[in-house]
Design an enzyme around this catalytic site. Structure first.
Site, mmCIF file in Angstrom:
data_model
loop_
_atom_site.group_PDB
_atom_site.id
_atom_site.type_symbol
_atom_site.label_atom_id
_atom_site.label_comp_id
_atom_site.label_asym_id
_atom_site.label_seq_id
_atom_site.Cartn_x
_atom_site.Cartn_y
_atom_site.Cartn_z
ATOM 1 N N SER A 1 -0.073 -21.353 -9.859
ATOM 2 C CA SER A 1 1.299 -20.834 -9.984
ATOM 3 C C SER A 1 2.343 -21.906 -10.271
ATOM 4 O O SER A 1 3.400 -21.596 -10.820
ATOM 5 C CB SER A 1 1.694 -20.044 -8.745
ATOM 6 O OG SER A 1 1.907 -20.892 -7.647
ATOM 7 N N LYS B 1 6.849 -22.986 -4.086
ATOM 8 C CA LYS B 1 7.563 -22.477 -5.255
ATOM 9 C C LYS B 1 8.779 -23.358 -5.544
ATOM 10 O O LYS B 1 9.185 -24.173 -4.734
ATOM 11 C CB LYS B 1 8.059 -21.034 -5.021
ATOM 12 C CG LYS B 1 6.982 -20.039 -4.667
ATOM 13 C CD LYS B 1 6.025 -19.801 -5.801
ATOM 14 C CE LYS B 1 4.862 -18.924 -5.359
ATOM 15 N NZ LYS B 1 3.725 -19.022 -6.212
#
Length: 175
Positions: free
Chosen positions: A43, A91
């Site tokens: 990711s 993230k």
């Protein structure tokens, strides 16, 4: 012989005294100041794990720097997953409270990030479970700020806060 036993007892006693001091100090340091973590998945490619499954990056997570929830756009952060509290995710901060962001596949096309929240996304869109799936994230879920890649040695570097130009917020109330 008695002298050897006395030395052994003193050694064991000193060891346990040191052990019972070192363990709480170490646990406190790892919980409050910094720790390291292995980043898994794709990711955050290409920033983290550019080689895919062949090698995982190990990053330094700084707990101290986010103790007052002071993060900026572009920071890579570790947070408790809003969908699974037993899991930590990593993230990039795309938008802060008050920002209006154009989403990618979220239920609303545009979102104004509420007070006390962040908008976070993975760098590899389409392969990331992020705010585009679960919406703005509460600041209370912040765990740490990823500051450096420590492993593998050829990738050792300081992580710079960057937001891709196409992901910059459209408007901010505070500015």
């Amino acid at each position: 012989m008695a002298q050897a036993q006395g030395f052994g007892r003193r050694y064991i006693k000193a060891f346990f005294k040191g052990f019972f001091v070192a363990v709480p100090v170490t646990v406190t340091f790892l919980d409050r100041v910094a720790c390291i973590a292995r980043v898994e998945g794709t990711s955050m490619q290409p920033s983290l794990n550019p080689g895919g499954r062949q090698a995982s990056d190990v990053v330094l997570l700084n707990h101290w720097s986010i103790r007052n929830y002071e993060v900026q756009r572009g920071d890579i952060v570790s947070l408790v997953s809003p969908k699974n509290p037993e899991q930590k995710i990593i993230k990039r901060v795309i938008a802060l409270e008050g920002d209006i962001i154009k989403t990618i596949g979220y239920k609303k096309r545009y979102v104004k990030v509420p007070h006390g929240h962040l908008w976070v996304e993975g760098d590899h869109h389409g392969h990331s479970f992020d705010s585009n799936a679960f919406g703005p994230v509460s600041l209370g879920l912040l765990h740490a700020h990823a500051t450096h890649i420590l492993w593998p040695p050829r990738r050792w570097q300081k992580l710079q806060p960057t937001v891709p130009p196409e992901r910059k917020p459209l408007q901010n109330d505070q500015e």
